[in-house]
Design a protein around this motif. Structure first.
Motif, PDB file in Angstrom:
ATOM      1  N   ILE A  13       0.870  -1.177   0.000  1.00 36.27           N
ATOM      2  CA  ILE A  13       0.000   0.000   0.000  1.00 36.27           C
ATOM      3  C   ILE A  13       0.905   1.224   0.000  1.00 36.27           C
ATOM      4  CG2 ILE A  13      -1.678   1.349   1.312  1.00 36.27           C
ATOM      5  CD1 ILE A  13      -2.869  -1.271   2.313  1.00 36.27           C
ATOM      6  N   SER A  14       0.865   1.989  -1.089  1.00 35.95           N
ATOM      7  CA  SER A  14       1.721   3.172  -1.209  1.00 35.95           C
ATOM      8  C   SER A  14       1.142   4.380  -0.491  1.00 35.95           C
ATOM      9  CB  SER A  14       1.947   3.510  -2.683  1.00 35.95           C
ATOM     10  OG  SER A  14       2.810   2.576  -3.290  1.00 35.95           O
ATOM     11  N   ALA A  15      -0.183   4.538  -0.557  1.00 35.31           N
ATOM     12  CA  ALA A  15      -0.818   5.714   0.048  1.00 35.31           C
ATOM     13  C   ALA A  15      -2.323   5.519   0.077  1.00 35.31           C
ATOM     14  CB  ALA A  15      -0.466   6.984  -0.738  1.00 35.31           C
ATOM     15  N   THR A  16      -2.986   6.351   0.858  1.00 36.60           N
ATOM     16  CA  THR A  16      -4.447   6.370   0.913  1.00 36.60           C
ATOM     17  C   THR A  16      -4.938   7.799   0.731  1.00 36.60           C
ATOM     18  OG1 THR A  16      -4.366   6.575   3.327  1.00 36.60           O
ATOM     19  CG2 THR A  16      -4.635   4.352   2.415  1.00 36.60           C
ATOM     20  N   GLY A  17      -6.213   7.934   0.373  1.00 36.18           N
ATOM     21  CA  GLY A  17      -6.835   9.243   0.229  1.00 36.18           C
ATOM     22  C   GLY A  17      -8.207   9.243   0.873  1.00 36.18           C
ATOM     23  N   LEU A  18      -8.661  10.426   1.268  1.00 39.22           N
ATOM     24  CA  LEU A  18      -9.939  10.554   1.966  1.00 39.22           C
ATOM     25  C   LEU A  18     -10.663  11.815   1.530  1.00 39.22           C
ATOM     26  CD1 LEU A  18     -11.976   9.838   4.294  1.00 39.22           C
ATOM     27  CD2 LEU A  18     -10.448  11.091   5.833  1.00 39.22           C
ATOM     28  N   PHE A  19     -11.928  11.671   1.143  1.00 36.11           N
ATOM     29  CA  PHE A  19     -12.802  12.821   0.907  1.00 36.11           C
ATOM     30  C   PHE A  19     -13.903  12.796   1.960  1.00 36.11           C
ATOM     31  CE2 PHE A  19     -16.903  14.375  -0.544  1.00 36.11           C
ATOM     32  CZ  PHE A  19     -16.598  15.688  -0.861  1.00 36.11           C
ATOM     33  N   THR A  20     -14.055  13.901   2.683  1.00 30.82           N
ATOM     34  CA  THR A  20     -15.087  14.032   3.708  1.00 30.82           C
ATOM     35  C   THR A  20     -16.051  15.141   3.318  1.00 30.82           C
ATOM     36  OG1 THR A  20     -13.535  13.331   5.445  1.00 30.82           O
ATOM     37  CG2 THR A  20     -15.544  14.475   6.146  1.00 30.82           C
ATOM     38  N   PRO A  21     -17.349  14.854   3.192  1.00 29.85           N
ATOM     39  CA  PRO A  21     -18.318  15.914   2.881  1.00 29.85           C
ATOM     40  C   PRO A  21     -18.282  17.030   3.924  1.00 29.85           C
ATOM     41  CG  PRO A  21     -19.329  13.753   2.617  1.00 29.85           C
ATOM     42  CD  PRO A  21     -17.995  13.527   3.259  1.00 29.85           C
ATOM     43  N   ALA A  22     -18.563  18.243   3.474  1.00 31.49           N
ATOM     44  CA  ALA A  22     -18.483  19.404   4.368  1.00 31.49           C
ATOM     45  C   ALA A  22     -19.575  19.386   5.434  1.00 31.49           C
ATOM     46  CB  ALA A  22     -18.570  20.693   3.555  1.00 31.49           C
ATOM     47  N   GLU A  23     -20.740  18.836   5.106  1.00 30.31           N
ATOM     48  CA  GLU A  23     -21.878  18.883   6.025  1.00 30.31           C
ATOM     49  C   GLU A  23     -21.904  17.667   6.947  1.00 30.31           C
ATOM     50  OE1 GLU A  23     -25.156  21.467   3.580  1.00 30.31           O
ATOM     51  OE2 GLU A  23     -25.243  19.299   3.344  1.00 30.31           O
ATOM     52  N   SER A  24     -22.275  17.924   8.199  1.00 29.97           N
ATOM     53  CA  SER A  24     -22.369  16.864   9.198  1.00 29.97           C
ATOM     54  C   SER A  24     -23.672  17.003   9.970  1.00 29.97           C
ATOM     55  CB  SER A  24     -21.184  16.945  10.168  1.00 29.97           C
ATOM     56  OG  SER A  24     -21.289  15.971  11.185  1.00 29.97           O
ATOM     57  N   MET A 103     -21.113  10.301  -7.516  1.00 30.07           N
ATOM     58  CA  MET A 103     -20.284   9.264  -6.913  1.00 30.07           C
ATOM     59  C   MET A 103     -18.865   9.302  -7.456  1.00 30.07           C
ATOM     60  SD  MET A 103     -21.354   5.280  -6.543  1.00 30.07           S
ATOM     61  CE  MET A 103     -20.538   4.208  -5.377  1.00 30.07           C
ATOM     62  N   ALA A 104     -18.736   9.508  -8.764  1.00 31.14           N
ATOM     63  CA  ALA A 104     -17.410   9.605  -9.360  1.00 31.14           C
ATOM     64  C   ALA A 104     -16.668  10.832  -8.839  1.00 31.14           C
ATOM     65  CB  ALA A 104     -17.509   9.653 -10.878  1.00 31.14           C
ATOM     66  N   GLU A 105     -17.391  11.917  -8.618  1.00 32.78           N
ATOM     67  CA  GLU A 105     -16.756  13.158  -8.163  1.00 32.78           C
ATOM     68  C   GLU A 105     -16.044  12.975  -6.833  1.00 32.78           C
ATOM     69  OE1 GLU A 105     -18.689  17.019  -6.331  1.00 32.78           O
ATOM     70  OE2 GLU A 105     -18.851  17.103  -8.515  1.00 32.78           O
ATOM     71  N   ILE A 106     -16.713  12.361  -5.871  1.00 36.34           N
ATOM     72  CA  ILE A 106     -16.080  12.200  -4.563  1.00 36.34           C
ATOM     73  C   ILE A 106     -14.997  11.117  -4.615  1.00 36.34           C
ATOM     74  CG2 ILE A 106     -18.131  13.057  -3.387  1.00 36.34           C
ATOM     75  CD1 ILE A 106     -18.733  10.213  -2.477  1.00 36.34           C
ATOM     76  N   GLY A 107     -15.198  10.116  -5.486  1.00 36.14           N
ATOM     77  CA  GLY A 107     -14.173   9.095  -5.659  1.00 36.14           C
ATOM     78  C   GLY A 107     -12.907   9.668  -6.259  1.00 36.14           C
ATOM     79  N   VAL A 108     -13.050  10.552  -7.233  1.00 39.66           N
ATOM     80  CA  VAL A 108     -11.906  11.204  -7.858  1.00 39.66           C
ATOM     81  C   VAL A 108     -11.155  12.048  -6.832  1.00 39.66           C
ATOM     82  CG1 VAL A 108     -11.263  13.022  -9.497  1.00 39.66           C
ATOM     83  CG2 VAL A 108     -12.781  11.171 -10.219  1.00 39.66           C
ATOM     84  N   ALA A 109     -11.876  12.744  -5.964  1.00 33.36           N
ATOM     85  CA  ALA A 109     -11.232  13.584  -4.949  1.00 33.36           C
ATOM     86  C   ALA A 109     -10.357  12.746  -4.024  1.00 33.36           C
ATOM     87  CB  ALA A 109     -12.286  14.341  -4.148  1.00 33.36           C
ATOM     88  N   ALA A 110     -10.873  11.604  -3.572  1.00 35.12           N
ATOM     89  CA  ALA A 110     -10.086  10.723  -2.703  1.00 35.12           C
ATOM     90  C   ALA A 110      -8.906  10.127  -3.453  1.00 35.12           C
ATOM     91  CB  ALA A 110     -10.979   9.614  -2.139  1.00 35.12           C
ATOM     92  N   ALA A 111      -9.142   9.741  -4.711  1.00 34.60           N
ATOM     93  CA  ALA A 111      -8.077   9.137  -5.517  1.00 34.60           C
ATOM     94  C   ALA A 111      -6.934  10.116  -5.742  1.00 34.60           C
ATOM     95  CB  ALA A 111      -8.651   8.653  -6.847  1.00 34.60           C
ATOM     96  N   ARG A 112      -7.271  11.365  -6.051  1.00 35.69           N
ATOM     97  CA  ARG A 112      -6.233  12.366  -6.300  1.00 35.69           C
ATOM     98  C   ARG A 112      -5.387  12.592  -5.050  1.00 35.69           C
ATOM     99  NH1 ARG A 112      -9.945  16.252 -10.111  1.00 35.69           N
ATOM    100  NH2 ARG A 112      -9.233  15.382 -12.107  1.00 35.69           N
ATOM    101  N   GLN A 113      -6.015  12.571  -3.890  1.00 32.06           N
ATOM    102  CA  GLN A 113      -5.234  12.760  -2.666  1.00 32.06           C
ATOM    103  C   GLN A 113      -4.275  11.598  -2.456  1.00 32.06           C
ATOM    104  OE1 GLN A 113      -6.408  12.273   1.740  1.00 32.06           O
ATOM    105  NE2 GLN A 113      -6.916  14.416   1.284  1.00 32.06           N
ATOM    106  N   SER A 114      -4.715  10.380  -2.728  1.00 31.56           N
ATOM    107  CA  SER A 114      -3.822   9.233  -2.561  1.00 31.56           C
ATOM    108  C   SER A 114      -2.650   9.305  -3.532  1.00 31.56           C
ATOM    109  CB  SER A 114      -4.589   7.917  -2.742  1.00 31.56           C
ATOM    110  OG  SER A 114      -4.972   7.715  -4.088  1.00 31.56           O
ATOM    111  N   LEU A 115      -2.906   9.725  -4.770  1.00 32.75           N
ATOM    112  CA  LEU A 115      -1.825   9.860  -5.744  1.00 32.75           C
ATOM    113  C   LEU A 115      -0.829  10.937  -5.312  1.00 32.75           C
ATOM    114  CD1 LEU A 115      -3.924   9.647  -9.042  1.00 32.75           C
ATOM    115  CD2 LEU A 115      -2.361   7.909  -8.142  1.00 32.75           C
ATOM    116  N   GLU A 116      -1.353  12.040  -4.807  1.00 33.28           N
ATOM    117  CA  GLU A 116      -0.485  13.131  -4.353  1.00 33.28           C
ATOM    118  C   GLU A 116       0.375  12.683  -3.179  1.00 33.28           C
ATOM    119  OE1 GLU A 116      -0.912  17.640  -2.450  1.00 33.28           O
ATOM    120  OE2 GLU A 116      -2.613  16.715  -3.454  1.00 33.28           O
ATOM    121  N   ARG A 117      -0.202  11.963  -2.252  1.00 38.05           N
ATOM    122  CA  ARG A 117       0.545  11.494  -1.080  1.00 38.05           C
ATOM    123  C   ARG A 117       1.638  10.498  -1.461  1.00 38.05           C
ATOM    124  NH1 ARG A 117      -2.080  11.476   4.182  1.00 38.05           N
ATOM    125  NH2 ARG A 117      -1.667   9.239   4.355  1.00 38.05           N
TER     126      ARG A 117
END
Length: 380
Positions: A13-24, A103-117
């Motif tokens: 496992i090289s890296a992980t990414g996480l997208f968290t919605p702004a609203e809670s 669904m793709a939008e939030i998946g892409v956000a998490a994926a990009r963070q993992s690639l950056e890390r």
């Protein structure tokens, strides 16, 4: 390099990414909304209730939710409609076919963070697996849309093993690398669980939250320093109706309509607890023995975030003692149950402090029944 000429590899496992919605949504907000719905329902059906033809709905409470689950809040993509007693479901503008799906939008956000890390370019990735409990549509595959949005020249497909989707995805990615069919694979888990939750059901209206995670599984030869060696993986499924969702293209009754409750998440919680805890604990211990790992010496357990009580018992059976918050961290209190993403969130947020040589376990379990275990060791 083409896929059919690749040498076999060693997955990490090289890296992980996480997208968290702004609203809670806090428990207090959720209870206020639910209890208003209950009052309206009981008032509208007062005659039938008085005549004994209908049972009144019971109100919920913050104390009940926290005792039953350990959850205090959950993130959602659409807060206002969920809390509206007239709606009590996520709602947003339906996007056109030429727009990136939700669904793709939030998946892409998490994926990009993992690639950056990982210091990785999307062009280096060979495959995308979208592993999640519920897909936004049957096809085209969500994974292929995510692949397109990221600019990856390779392949992708969707997989659904409910709450174990991410760990099943990690083993699948690892197998591609072991077989030499890929060197870099993204396992993306966009979990919009608010869409399959019955927000009108007192026993489950508090359970789920929305999120997206990504895990970059790669061959050790290209992995960055500080990666996680995958020591071994174990998957297990046992059929059970105790967690079920009957929604599908052949049976699309409205949840608000007659007989529609089973088109959303339903469970027999006590049966799940009784049956899943020993199954998962035994799987972990037996697989650890096969790998030559002493389960009691595992530095950290990143368990599926569904129920605080289940995690406490599983961790105790694995470690041989009651786990501390450091040994078995929780994100359940602020994220709620995020299905397959839960154990990955825990790993993402609570792994940087471990030292080279430390061994841990990523484990998920849920509907199916399904369970997945990924044993990892921090590399130098």
């Amino acid at each position: 390099m083409t896929q059919h000429t690749m040498m076999t590899g060693r997955p990490v496992i090289s890296a992980t990414g996480l997208f968290t919605p702004a609203e809670s949504i806090t428990n207090e907000e959720l209870v206020a909304s639910f209890n208003e719905f209950v009052r309206r329902h009981n008032a509208a059906n007062a005659e039938a209730i008085a005549a004994g033809d209908m049972e009144p709905l019971q109100e919920s409470s913050v104390e009940f939710i926290e005792k039953a689950s350990g959850i205090k809040a959950r993130h959602v993509i659409a807060k206002e409609p969920v809390l509206d007693p007239d709606t009590m479901a996520p709602r947003w503008r339906e996007r056109g076919n030429d727009e990136l799906s939700q669904m793709a939008e939030i998946g892409v956000a998490a994926a990009r963070q993992s690639l950056e890390r990982a210091g990785r370019d999307a062009g280096d990735v060979d495959a995308v697996l979208c592993a999640a409990s519920n897909m936004e549509r049957p096809y085209p595959a969500m994974a292929i849309e995510i692949q397109q949005a990221l600019g990856i020249d390779g392949f992708g497909f969707d997989m659904n093993v409910a709450c174990s989707s991410a760990t099943f995805g990690i083993q699948t990615a690892a197998d591609y690398i072991r077989a030499g069919n890929a060197k870099s694979v993204l396992v993306v888990s966009p979990e919009i669980t608010s869409g399959h939750l019955n927000w009108r059901d007192r026993d489950s209206h508090f359970i789920f939250g929305d999120v997206a995670t990504a895990v970059l599984v790669e061959d050790a030869s290209i992995a960055p320093a500080g990666h996680w060696d995958i020591l071994g993986t174990k998957l297990k499924t046992v059929f059970s109706n105790n967690i079920r969702n009957n929604f599908g293209f052949l049976n699309r009754a409205s949840p608000e309509g007659q007989g529609g409750a089973d088109k959303l998440f339903v469970q027999e919680g006590r049966k799940v607890f009784k049956e899943v805890v020993p199954m998962v604990a035994e799987m972990i211990v037996s697989e650890a023995a096969r790998l030559g790992i002493d389960p009691e010496r595992l530095r950290r357990l990143w368990l599926h975030q569904a129920n605080a009580g289940m995690n406490r018992l599983i961790a105790q059976r694995v470690l041989g003692h009651e786990a501390t918050a450091d040994e078995s961290p929780t994100v359940l209190d602020t994220y709620g149950n995020t299905s397959s993403a839960g154990s990955i969130i825990a790993f993402h947020l609570h792994s940087d402090d471990l030292k080279a040589g430390d061994t841990g376990l990523i484990c998920s379990f849920g509907a199916g029944y399904s369970a997945g275990a990924v044993f990892v060791r921090k590399a130098a």
